[in-house]
Design an enzyme around this catalytic site. Structure first.
Site, PDB file in Angstrom:
ATOM      1  N   LEU A 157       0.831  -1.195   0.000  1.00 36.06           N
ATOM      2  CA  LEU A 157       0.000   0.000   0.000  1.00 36.06           C
ATOM      3  C   LEU A 157       0.867   1.246   0.000  1.00 36.06           C
ATOM      4  CD1 LEU A 157      -2.605   1.727   0.516  1.00 36.06           C
ATOM      5  CD2 LEU A 157      -2.297   1.218   2.961  1.00 36.06           C
ATOM      6  N   SER A 158       0.529   2.224  -0.835  1.00 31.07           N
ATOM      7  CA  SER A 158       1.155   3.539  -0.825  1.00 31.07           C
ATOM      8  C   SER A 158       2.665   3.412  -1.029  1.00 31.07           C
ATOM      9  CB  SER A 158       0.798   4.262   0.475  1.00 31.07           C
ATOM     10  OG  SER A 158       1.131   5.625   0.401  1.00 31.07           O
TER      11      SER A 158
END
Length: 493
Positions: A157-158
Protein backbone atom coordinates in the site's frame (compact mmCIF):
# COMPACT_ATOMS: atom_id res chain seq x y z
CA UNK A 1 8.55 -35.19 1.38
CA UNK A 2 8.09 -34.98 5.14
CA UNK A 3 4.65 -35.78 6.59
CA UNK A 4 2.90 -32.39 7.02
CA UNK A 5 2.50 -32.62 10.81
CA UNK A 6 6.15 -33.58 11.32
CA UNK A 7 7.32 -30.95 8.89
CA UNK A 8 5.39 -28.20 10.70
CA UNK A 9 6.71 -29.38 14.08
CA UNK A 10 10.28 -29.29 12.79
CA UNK A 11 9.66 -25.85 11.37
CA UNK A 12 8.47 -24.56 14.73
CA UNK A 13 11.35 -26.13 16.64
CA UNK A 14 13.90 -24.78 14.15
CA UNK A 15 12.38 -21.32 14.38
CA UNK A 16 12.32 -20.99 18.18
CA UNK A 17 15.85 -19.63 18.26
CA UNK A 18 15.06 -16.85 15.83
CA UNK A 19 11.46 -15.89 16.70
CA UNK A 20 10.55 -13.07 19.08
CA UNK A 21 7.33 -11.21 19.61
CA UNK A 22 6.87 -7.72 18.22
CA UNK A 23 6.49 -6.35 21.72
CA UNK A 24 10.13 -7.16 22.42
CA UNK A 25 11.22 -4.58 19.82
CA UNK A 26 9.14 -1.40 20.26
CA UNK A 27 9.87 1.50 17.91
CA UNK A 28 10.52 4.99 19.10
CA UNK A 29 8.60 6.75 16.29
CA UNK A 30 5.08 8.10 16.60
CA UNK A 31 4.09 5.38 14.15
CA UNK A 32 5.48 2.63 16.39
CA UNK A 33 3.45 -0.57 16.16
CA UNK A 34 1.55 -2.02 19.05
CA UNK A 35 2.13 -5.56 20.24
CA UNK A 36 0.88 -8.28 17.89
CA UNK A 37 -2.87 -8.73 17.79
CA UNK A 38 -2.36 -12.50 17.92
CA UNK A 39 0.43 -14.90 18.75
CA UNK A 40 0.40 -15.94 15.10
CA UNK A 41 2.44 -12.90 14.07
CA UNK A 42 6.08 -13.51 14.93
CA UNK A 43 9.27 -11.61 14.39
CA UNK A 44 12.10 -13.44 12.65
CA UNK A 45 15.70 -12.39 13.22
CA UNK A 46 18.82 -13.64 11.52
CA UNK A 47 17.17 -13.95 8.10
CA UNK A 48 20.21 -12.52 6.30
CA UNK A 49 22.73 -9.71 6.21
CA UNK A 50 19.79 -7.26 6.02
CA UNK A 51 21.43 -4.36 4.14
CA UNK A 52 18.20 -2.35 4.30
CA UNK A 53 17.87 -2.46 8.11
CA UNK A 54 14.35 -3.91 7.99
CA UNK A 55 12.47 -6.11 10.42
CA UNK A 56 10.86 -9.38 9.32
CA UNK A 57 7.52 -10.59 10.67
CA UNK A 58 5.73 -13.72 9.50
CA UNK A 59 2.38 -15.42 9.75
CA UNK A 60 2.55 -19.16 9.12
CA UNK A 61 -0.77 -21.00 9.62
CA UNK A 62 -0.68 -24.54 10.95
CA UNK A 63 -1.24 -27.20 8.33
CA UNK A 64 0.27 -25.39 5.35
CA UNK A 65 1.44 -27.99 2.86
CA UNK A 66 4.98 -28.34 1.56
CA UNK A 67 5.51 -26.17 -1.49
CA UNK A 68 2.77 -23.64 -0.63
CA UNK A 69 2.76 -20.12 -2.09
CA UNK A 70 4.27 -17.15 -0.25
CA UNK A 71 2.86 -13.62 -0.06
CA UNK A 72 4.99 -10.63 0.96
CA UNK A 73 2.83 -7.74 2.25
CA UNK A 74 4.30 -4.22 2.61
CA UNK A 75 2.70 -1.60 4.87
CA UNK A 76 2.28 2.08 4.03
CA UNK A 77 3.81 5.15 5.65
CA UNK A 78 3.09 5.59 9.40
CA UNK A 79 1.94 1.96 9.48
CA UNK A 80 3.52 -1.23 10.78
CA UNK A 81 3.68 -4.92 10.03
CA UNK A 82 1.16 -5.48 12.80
CA UNK A 83 -1.32 -3.01 11.29
CA UNK A 84 -1.14 -4.79 7.95
CA UNK A 85 -1.43 -8.19 9.64
CA UNK A 86 -4.48 -7.03 11.61
CA UNK A 87 -6.42 -5.08 8.98
CA UNK A 88 -5.47 -6.05 5.41
CA UNK A 89 -7.36 -9.37 5.23
CA UNK A 90 -4.41 -11.43 3.99
CA UNK A 91 -4.34 -13.69 7.05
CA UNK A 92 -7.95 -14.81 6.39
CA UNK A 93 -6.98 -16.25 3.03
CA UNK A 94 -3.68 -17.59 4.33
CA UNK A 95 -5.80 -19.70 6.71
CA UNK A 96 -8.42 -20.64 4.10
CA UNK A 97 -6.16 -21.30 1.12
CA UNK A 98 -2.97 -22.40 2.85
CA UNK A 99 0.02 -20.12 2.35
CA UNK A 100 2.54 -18.18 4.43
CA UNK A 101 2.72 -14.39 4.67
CA UNK A 102 5.82 -12.29 5.34
CA UNK A 103 5.26 -8.75 6.64
CA UNK A 104 8.46 -6.67 6.24
CA UNK A 105 8.65 -3.59 8.42
CA UNK A 106 10.67 -0.42 8.12
CA UNK A 107 11.15 2.00 10.98
CA UNK A 108 11.79 5.66 11.73
CA UNK A 109 15.49 4.83 11.69
CA UNK A 110 15.17 4.44 7.91
CA UNK A 111 12.54 7.11 7.29
CA UNK A 112 10.95 9.59 9.69
CA UNK A 113 7.45 8.46 8.60
CA UNK A 114 8.35 4.76 8.44
CA UNK A 115 7.98 4.74 4.65
CA UNK A 116 9.69 2.18 2.45
CA UNK A 117 12.27 3.90 0.24
CA UNK A 118 10.59 3.42 -3.15
CA UNK A 119 12.08 6.74 -4.28
CA UNK A 120 15.70 5.95 -3.28
CA UNK A 121 17.76 3.87 -5.67
CA UNK A 122 20.03 2.87 -2.80
CA UNK A 123 16.99 1.10 -1.30
CA UNK A 124 14.81 0.12 -4.27
CA UNK A 125 17.13 -1.45 -6.85
CA UNK A 126 18.43 -4.96 -7.39
CA UNK A 127 20.92 -6.12 -4.77
CA UNK A 128 20.70 -2.97 -2.65
CA UNK A 129 19.14 -1.78 0.58
CA UNK A 130 15.56 -2.54 1.53
CA UNK A 131 14.84 -4.41 -1.70
CA UNK A 132 17.69 -6.81 -1.02
CA UNK A 133 16.52 -7.30 2.58
CA UNK A 134 13.03 -8.25 1.38
CA UNK A 135 14.46 -10.78 -1.06
CA UNK A 136 16.50 -12.26 1.81
CA UNK A 137 13.23 -12.71 3.70
CA UNK A 138 11.84 -14.60 0.70
CA UNK A 139 14.91 -16.87 0.66
CA UNK A 140 14.52 -17.49 4.38
CA UNK A 141 10.86 -18.45 3.90
CA UNK A 142 11.72 -20.83 1.07
CA UNK A 143 14.36 -22.57 3.18
CA UNK A 144 12.49 -22.56 6.51
CA UNK A 145 8.83 -22.83 5.51
CA UNK A 146 9.31 -24.79 2.29
CA UNK A 147 7.63 -22.04 0.23
CA UNK A 148 7.36 -22.65 -3.51
CA UNK A 149 9.85 -20.33 -5.22
CA UNK A 150 7.70 -20.35 -8.36
CA UNK A 151 4.73 -18.88 -6.48
CA UNK A 152 6.04 -15.89 -4.55
CA UNK A 153 3.91 -12.73 -4.68
CA UNK A 154 4.32 -9.22 -3.30
CA UNK A 155 1.69 -6.62 -2.43
CA UNK A 156 1.84 -3.22 -0.81
CA UNK A 157 0.00 0.00 0.00
CA UNK A 158 1.15 3.54 -0.82
CA UNK A 159 4.92 3.62 -0.19
CA UNK A 160 4.69 -0.16 0.17
CA UNK A 161 2.97 -0.16 -3.22
CA UNK A 162 5.79 1.89 -4.72
CA UNK A 163 8.32 -0.56 -3.31
CA UNK A 164 6.19 -3.43 -4.66
CA UNK A 165 6.48 -2.02 -8.20
CA UNK A 166 10.24 -1.57 -7.74
CA UNK A 167 10.61 -5.16 -6.51
CA UNK A 168 8.65 -6.54 -9.46
CA UNK A 169 10.94 -4.61 -11.82
CA UNK A 170 14.21 -5.47 -10.07
CA UNK A 171 13.39 -9.09 -9.24
CA UNK A 172 11.11 -10.62 -11.91
CA UNK A 173 13.02 -13.84 -11.26
CA UNK A 174 11.77 -13.86 -7.64
CA UNK A 175 8.17 -12.62 -7.84
CA UNK A 176 5.52 -14.31 -9.99
CA UNK A 177 3.03 -11.51 -9.40
CA UNK A 178 2.38 -8.29 -7.57
CA UNK A 179 -0.39 -5.98 -6.41
CA UNK A 180 0.09 -2.23 -6.09
CA UNK A 181 -2.52 -0.40 -3.98
CA UNK A 182 -2.57 3.40 -4.14
CA UNK A 183 1.06 3.17 -5.22
CA UNK A 184 3.55 4.42 -7.76
CA UNK A 185 5.05 3.08 -11.00
CA UNK A 186 8.43 1.37 -10.78
CA UNK A 187 11.27 3.87 -10.54
CA UNK A 188 8.94 6.86 -10.86
CA UNK A 189 11.25 8.88 -8.59
CA UNK A 190 14.94 8.41 -7.89
CA UNK A 191 15.22 10.94 -5.04
CA UNK A 192 13.14 12.02 -2.08
CA UNK A 193 12.83 15.49 -3.61
CA UNK A 194 11.14 14.00 -6.68
CA UNK A 195 8.79 11.76 -4.70
CA UNK A 196 6.03 14.31 -4.10
CA UNK A 197 5.92 15.14 -7.80
CA UNK A 198 5.29 11.49 -8.60
CA UNK A 199 2.52 11.27 -6.03
CA UNK A 200 0.55 14.23 -7.39
CA UNK A 201 1.26 13.59 -11.06
CA UNK A 202 3.93 11.31 -12.49
CA UNK A 203 5.79 12.30 -15.61
CA UNK A 204 3.76 12.18 -18.83
CA UNK A 205 5.72 9.28 -20.32
CA UNK A 206 4.64 6.94 -23.07
CA UNK A 207 3.95 3.30 -22.21
CA UNK A 208 7.28 2.37 -23.82
CA UNK A 209 9.14 4.90 -21.67
CA UNK A 210 7.47 3.57 -18.53
CA UNK A 211 8.25 0.04 -19.65
CA UNK A 212 11.89 0.98 -20.20
CA UNK A 213 12.15 1.80 -16.48
CA UNK A 214 11.23 -1.81 -15.71
CA UNK A 215 13.53 -3.28 -18.35
CA UNK A 216 16.43 -1.17 -17.08
CA UNK A 217 15.93 -2.48 -13.54
CA UNK A 218 17.21 -5.94 -14.50
CA UNK A 219 19.00 -5.57 -17.86
CA UNK A 220 18.96 -8.69 -19.99
CA UNK A 221 15.87 -10.23 -18.41
CA UNK A 222 13.39 -11.26 -21.09
CA UNK A 223 10.67 -12.85 -19.00
CA UNK A 224 8.47 -14.28 -17.81
CA UNK A 225 7.22 -11.05 -16.27
CA UNK A 226 5.13 -10.84 -13.09
CA UNK A 227 1.34 -10.56 -13.37
CA UNK A 228 0.31 -7.25 -11.84
CA UNK A 229 -2.88 -6.01 -10.14
CA UNK A 230 -3.35 -2.26 -9.66
CA UNK A 231 -5.79 -0.85 -7.07
CA UNK A 232 -6.69 2.84 -7.02
CA UNK A 233 -9.35 5.12 -5.57
CA UNK A 234 -10.67 7.81 -7.90
CA UNK A 235 -10.72 10.34 -5.04
CA UNK A 236 -7.18 9.69 -3.83
CA UNK A 237 -5.46 13.05 -3.37
CA UNK A 238 -2.35 11.62 -1.71
CA UNK A 239 -1.26 9.35 -4.55
CA UNK A 240 -3.22 10.65 -7.51
CA UNK A 241 -5.10 8.30 -9.88
CA UNK A 242 -2.72 9.21 -12.71
CA UNK A 243 -0.29 6.81 -11.05
CA UNK A 244 -2.64 3.89 -11.71
CA UNK A 245 -2.72 4.85 -15.37
CA UNK A 246 1.08 5.03 -15.47
CA UNK A 247 1.29 1.64 -13.76
CA UNK A 248 -1.14 0.19 -16.29
CA UNK A 249 0.88 1.66 -19.17
CA UNK A 250 4.13 0.41 -17.66
CA UNK A 251 3.18 -3.20 -17.14
CA UNK A 252 1.07 -3.68 -20.27
CA UNK A 253 4.05 -2.40 -22.25
CA UNK A 254 6.39 -4.81 -20.48
CA UNK A 255 4.01 -7.62 -21.40
CA UNK A 256 3.84 -6.38 -24.99
CA UNK A 257 0.07 -5.87 -24.94
CA UNK A 258 -2.06 -2.80 -25.63
CA UNK A 259 -3.56 -0.35 -23.17
CA UNK A 260 -7.16 -1.17 -24.17
CA UNK A 261 -8.70 -3.74 -21.80
CA UNK A 262 -9.65 -7.17 -23.08
CA UNK A 263 -12.74 -6.97 -20.88
CA UNK A 264 -14.22 -4.97 -18.01
CA UNK A 265 -16.76 -5.76 -15.32
CA UNK A 266 -18.34 -4.20 -12.24
CA UNK A 267 -17.46 -5.46 -8.76
CA UNK A 268 -18.77 -4.56 -5.28
CA UNK A 269 -17.81 -1.27 -3.69
CA UNK A 270 -18.31 0.77 -6.89
CA UNK A 271 -15.27 -0.96 -8.35
CA UNK A 272 -14.52 -1.36 -12.05
CA UNK A 273 -12.17 -4.20 -12.97
CA UNK A 274 -10.34 -3.93 -16.30
CA UNK A 275 -8.53 -7.02 -17.57
CA UNK A 276 -5.59 -6.99 -19.99
CA UNK A 277 -4.93 -10.46 -21.39
CA UNK A 278 -1.60 -11.75 -22.65
CA UNK A 279 -1.14 -13.44 -26.02
CA UNK A 280 -2.45 -16.75 -24.61
CA UNK A 281 -5.65 -15.19 -23.28
CA UNK A 282 -4.54 -15.22 -19.63
CA UNK A 283 -4.91 -12.02 -17.56
CA UNK A 284 -1.49 -10.35 -17.30
CA UNK A 285 -2.50 -6.98 -15.84
CA UNK A 286 -5.69 -6.06 -14.01
CA UNK A 287 -6.76 -2.65 -12.76
CA UNK A 288 -9.35 -2.08 -10.03
CA UNK A 289 -10.71 1.48 -9.97
CA UNK A 290 -12.74 2.17 -6.82
CA UNK A 291 -15.09 5.08 -7.46
CA UNK A 292 -15.04 7.71 -4.71
CA UNK A 293 -12.39 5.97 -2.58
CA UNK A 294 -9.59 8.03 -1.09
CA UNK A 295 -6.08 6.97 -0.14
CA UNK A 296 -5.88 3.51 1.37
CA UNK A 297 -6.22 -0.24 0.97
CA UNK A 298 -9.72 -1.50 0.04
CA UNK A 299 -11.15 -3.88 2.64
CA UNK A 300 -14.67 -5.20 3.28
CA UNK A 301 -15.26 -6.35 6.87
CA UNK A 302 -17.58 -9.31 7.22
CA UNK A 303 -17.75 -13.08 7.21
CA UNK A 304 -18.62 -13.62 3.53
CA UNK A 305 -16.28 -15.53 1.25
CA UNK A 306 -15.36 -12.30 -0.57
CA UNK A 307 -15.16 -10.14 2.56
CA UNK A 308 -12.05 -9.47 4.60
CA UNK A 309 -10.10 -7.09 6.77
CA UNK A 310 -11.12 -4.39 9.18
CA UNK A 311 -11.38 -0.63 8.89
CA UNK A 312 -8.69 1.59 10.35
CA UNK A 313 -6.56 4.49 9.19
CA UNK A 314 -5.88 3.86 5.46
CA UNK A 315 -7.94 0.64 5.48
CA UNK A 316 -11.12 1.71 3.71
CA UNK A 317 -14.46 -0.12 3.68
CA UNK A 318 -15.17 -0.70 -0.03
CA UNK A 319 -14.15 -4.13 -1.40
CA UNK A 320 -11.87 -6.94 -0.23
CA UNK A 321 -8.77 -6.36 -2.34
CA UNK A 322 -6.99 -9.38 -0.81
CA UNK A 323 -9.66 -11.75 -2.13
CA UNK A 324 -9.70 -10.45 -5.69
CA UNK A 325 -5.91 -10.20 -5.80
CA UNK A 326 -5.56 -13.74 -4.47
CA UNK A 327 -7.94 -15.08 -7.11
CA UNK A 328 -6.02 -13.18 -9.81
CA UNK A 329 -2.83 -14.90 -8.62
CA UNK A 330 -4.55 -18.30 -8.32
CA UNK A 331 -3.99 -18.66 -4.58
CA UNK A 332 -7.43 -20.11 -3.90
CA UNK A 333 -7.12 -23.91 -3.88
CA UNK A 334 -10.48 -24.04 -5.67
CA UNK A 335 -9.30 -21.79 -8.49
CA UNK A 336 -6.99 -22.56 -11.41
CA UNK A 337 -3.31 -22.69 -10.57
CA UNK A 338 -3.64 -23.86 -6.99
CA UNK A 339 -3.80 -27.59 -7.49
CA UNK A 340 -1.69 -30.72 -7.55
CA UNK A 341 0.11 -32.75 -10.14
CA UNK A 342 -2.29 -33.20 -13.07
CA UNK A 343 -1.50 -31.00 -16.06
CA UNK A 344 -3.77 -28.22 -17.23
CA UNK A 345 -6.48 -29.23 -19.71
CA UNK A 346 -5.49 -28.10 -23.20
CA UNK A 347 -7.63 -26.92 -26.06
CA UNK A 348 -10.30 -25.11 -24.05
CA UNK A 349 -12.60 -23.31 -26.50
CA UNK A 350 -16.04 -21.79 -26.79
CA UNK A 351 -18.16 -23.98 -29.04
CA UNK A 352 -21.31 -21.86 -29.05
CA UNK A 353 -23.31 -19.11 -27.33
CA UNK A 354 -26.92 -18.00 -27.05
CA UNK A 355 -28.34 -15.00 -25.26
CA UNK A 356 -28.37 -17.01 -22.00
CA UNK A 357 -25.76 -19.78 -22.37
CA UNK A 358 -22.18 -20.56 -23.33
CA UNK A 359 -20.90 -23.98 -24.41
CA UNK A 360 -17.31 -25.11 -23.79
CA UNK A 361 -15.13 -28.06 -24.76
CA UNK A 362 -11.58 -29.14 -23.93
CA UNK A 363 -9.15 -32.02 -24.40
CA UNK A 364 -9.14 -34.96 -21.99
CA UNK A 365 -6.35 -35.21 -19.38
CA UNK A 366 -4.85 -38.63 -18.72
CA UNK A 367 -5.66 -39.77 -15.17
CA UNK A 368 -8.47 -37.27 -14.69
CA UNK A 369 -11.59 -38.48 -12.89
CA UNK A 370 -13.43 -35.16 -13.15
CA UNK A 371 -13.11 -31.58 -14.31
CA UNK A 372 -14.00 -28.34 -12.55
CA UNK A 373 -15.25 -25.41 -14.61
CA UNK A 374 -14.69 -21.81 -13.42
CA UNK A 375 -16.55 -18.70 -14.46
CA UNK A 376 -14.80 -15.41 -13.63
CA UNK A 377 -12.60 -17.20 -11.08
CA UNK A 378 -15.39 -19.02 -9.20
CA UNK A 379 -16.06 -22.74 -9.55
CA UNK A 380 -19.53 -23.35 -11.04
CA UNK A 381 -19.62 -27.10 -11.67
CA UNK A 382 -17.78 -30.43 -11.62
CA UNK A 383 -18.27 -32.82 -14.52
CA UNK A 384 -16.81 -36.08 -15.78
CA UNK A 385 -17.28 -34.88 -19.37
CA UNK A 386 -14.91 -32.82 -21.50
CA UNK A 387 -17.66 -30.38 -22.42
CA UNK A 388 -20.13 -28.21 -20.54
CA UNK A 389 -22.90 -25.71 -21.25
CA UNK A 390 -23.29 -22.87 -18.76
CA UNK A 391 -26.87 -21.60 -18.60
CA UNK A 392 -28.81 -18.77 -16.97
CA UNK A 393 -26.40 -16.10 -18.21
CA UNK A 394 -27.12 -12.45 -19.00
CA UNK A 395 -27.49 -11.45 -22.63
CA UNK A 396 -24.73 -9.37 -24.21
CA UNK A 397 -22.26 -10.10 -21.39
CA UNK A 398 -18.70 -11.41 -21.44
CA UNK A 399 -17.63 -14.26 -19.13
CA UNK A 400 -14.16 -15.76 -18.56
CA UNK A 401 -13.87 -19.54 -18.26
CA UNK A 402 -11.10 -21.92 -17.28
CA UNK A 403 -10.93 -25.61 -16.34
CA UNK A 404 -8.93 -27.86 -14.00
CA UNK A 405 -8.66 -31.65 -13.94
CA UNK A 406 -8.88 -33.65 -10.70
CA UNK A 407 -7.62 -37.17 -9.99
CA UNK A 408 -9.58 -39.93 -8.26
CA UNK A 409 -8.75 -38.49 -4.84
CA UNK A 410 -10.27 -35.15 -5.83
CA UNK A 411 -6.94 -33.29 -5.97
CA UNK A 412 -7.16 -30.57 -8.60
CA UNK A 413 -4.35 -29.90 -11.05
CA UNK A 414 -3.20 -26.75 -12.80
CA UNK A 415 -5.68 -24.39 -14.41
CA UNK A 416 -6.12 -24.08 -18.16
CA UNK A 417 -5.66 -20.91 -20.13
CA UNK A 418 -8.78 -18.77 -19.91
CA UNK A 419 -11.22 -18.16 -22.75
CA UNK A 420 -13.88 -15.46 -23.02
CA UNK A 421 -17.45 -16.15 -24.12
CA UNK A 422 -19.83 -13.27 -24.90
CA UNK A 423 -23.52 -14.08 -24.91
CA UNK A 424 -25.59 -12.79 -27.82
CA UNK A 425 -28.25 -10.07 -27.75
CA UNK A 426 -29.06 -7.76 -24.91
CA UNK A 427 -27.15 -4.66 -26.00
CA UNK A 428 -26.95 -2.43 -22.98
CA UNK A 429 -27.90 1.24 -23.28
CA UNK A 430 -25.04 3.61 -23.88
CA UNK A 431 -23.66 5.63 -21.00
CA UNK A 432 -22.31 9.17 -21.25
CA UNK A 433 -19.64 10.82 -19.13
CA UNK A 434 -18.64 14.49 -19.20
CA UNK A 435 -15.37 15.25 -17.42
CA UNK A 436 -11.88 16.62 -17.85
CA UNK A 437 -9.34 14.54 -19.72
CA UNK A 438 -7.56 13.99 -16.41
CA UNK A 439 -10.75 12.63 -14.80
CA UNK A 440 -11.51 10.41 -17.80
CA UNK A 441 -8.07 8.83 -17.52
CA UNK A 442 -8.38 8.45 -13.75
CA UNK A 443 -11.72 6.68 -14.17
CA UNK A 444 -10.36 4.27 -16.76
CA UNK A 445 -12.30 5.67 -19.73
CA UNK A 446 -9.17 6.93 -21.47
CA UNK A 447 -5.40 6.50 -21.38
CA UNK A 448 -2.37 8.67 -22.00
CA UNK A 449 0.41 8.66 -24.55
CA UNK A 450 2.84 11.44 -25.41
CA UNK A 451 1.05 13.93 -23.16
CA UNK A 452 -2.36 13.43 -24.84
CA UNK A 453 -5.41 11.50 -23.66
CA UNK A 454 -6.96 8.84 -25.92
CA UNK A 455 -10.43 7.32 -25.56
CA UNK A 456 -10.32 3.63 -24.68
CA UNK A 457 -11.63 1.47 -27.48
CA UNK A 458 -11.89 4.10 -30.25
CA UNK A 459 -8.39 5.50 -29.61
CA UNK A 460 -9.68 8.98 -30.52
CA UNK A 461 -7.27 11.79 -29.62
CA UNK A 462 -8.92 13.88 -26.88
CA UNK A 463 -6.16 16.49 -26.66
CA UNK A 464 -3.86 17.36 -23.80
CA UNK A 465 -3.96 15.23 -20.66
CA UNK A 466 -4.87 17.83 -18.03
CA UNK A 467 -7.73 19.32 -16.04
CA UNK A 468 -8.43 22.13 -18.52
CA UNK A 469 -9.71 20.07 -21.45
CA UNK A 470 -13.23 18.63 -21.12
CA UNK A 471 -14.99 16.06 -23.32
CA UNK A 472 -18.14 13.98 -23.26
CA UNK A 473 -17.50 10.29 -23.88
CA UNK A 474 -20.17 7.81 -24.94
CA UNK A 475 -19.67 4.19 -23.85
CA UNK A 476 -21.14 1.46 -26.05
CA UNK A 477 -20.44 -1.41 -25.84
CA UNK A 478 -18.85 -1.72 -22.40
CA UNK A 479 -15.26 -0.51 -22.39
CA UNK A 480 -15.50 1.23 -25.80
CA UNK A 481 -15.62 5.04 -25.67
CA UNK A 482 -16.13 7.62 -28.41
CA UNK A 483 -16.09 11.42 -28.23
CA UNK A 484 -19.68 12.72 -28.21
CA UNK A 485 -19.33 16.42 -27.46
CA UNK A 486 -22.10 17.34 -29.92
CA UNK A 487 -24.68 15.26 -28.11
CA UNK A 488 -24.99 11.91 -26.41
CA UNK A 489 -28.04 9.68 -26.20
CA UNK A 490 -27.60 7.56 -23.11
CA UNK A 491 -29.49 5.14 -20.98
CA UNK A 492 -27.68 6.34 -17.86
CA UNK A 493 -24.85 8.63 -16.89
Amino acid sequence: MRPPILRRLLRRVASVAVLTLLAAHPLSAAAAPAAPAAAGLQQVTGFGSNPGNLQMFAYSPDGVAEGAPLVVALHGCTQSANAYYTNSGWTKYADLWGFDVVFPQTTSANNSLSCFGWFDQAESTRGRGEAASIVQMVEYAKQTYGSDGRRVYVTGLSAGGGMTADLLAAYPDVFAGGSVASGLPAQCATSQAAASGCQTGPQKLSPAQWGDKVRASYPGWTGPWPRVAIWQGTSDYTVYPANATALRDQWTDVWGIGQTPSSTRSLPGNTTQSIYDDASGQPAVETFSVSGMGHGLPVSPGSGAEQCGSTAAYFLNTICSAYHTGVFWGLDKDTPGGGGGLPAPAGLKVTGVTDSSASLAWNAVSGAASYAVYRDGAKITTTASTSFTDTGLTAGTSYRYSVTAADSSGTAGAGSSAVTATTSGGTAPARCFTATNYAHVAAGRAHTSGGHAYANGSEQDMGLYNTFVTHTLRESPAGHFVIADSGCQAGSS
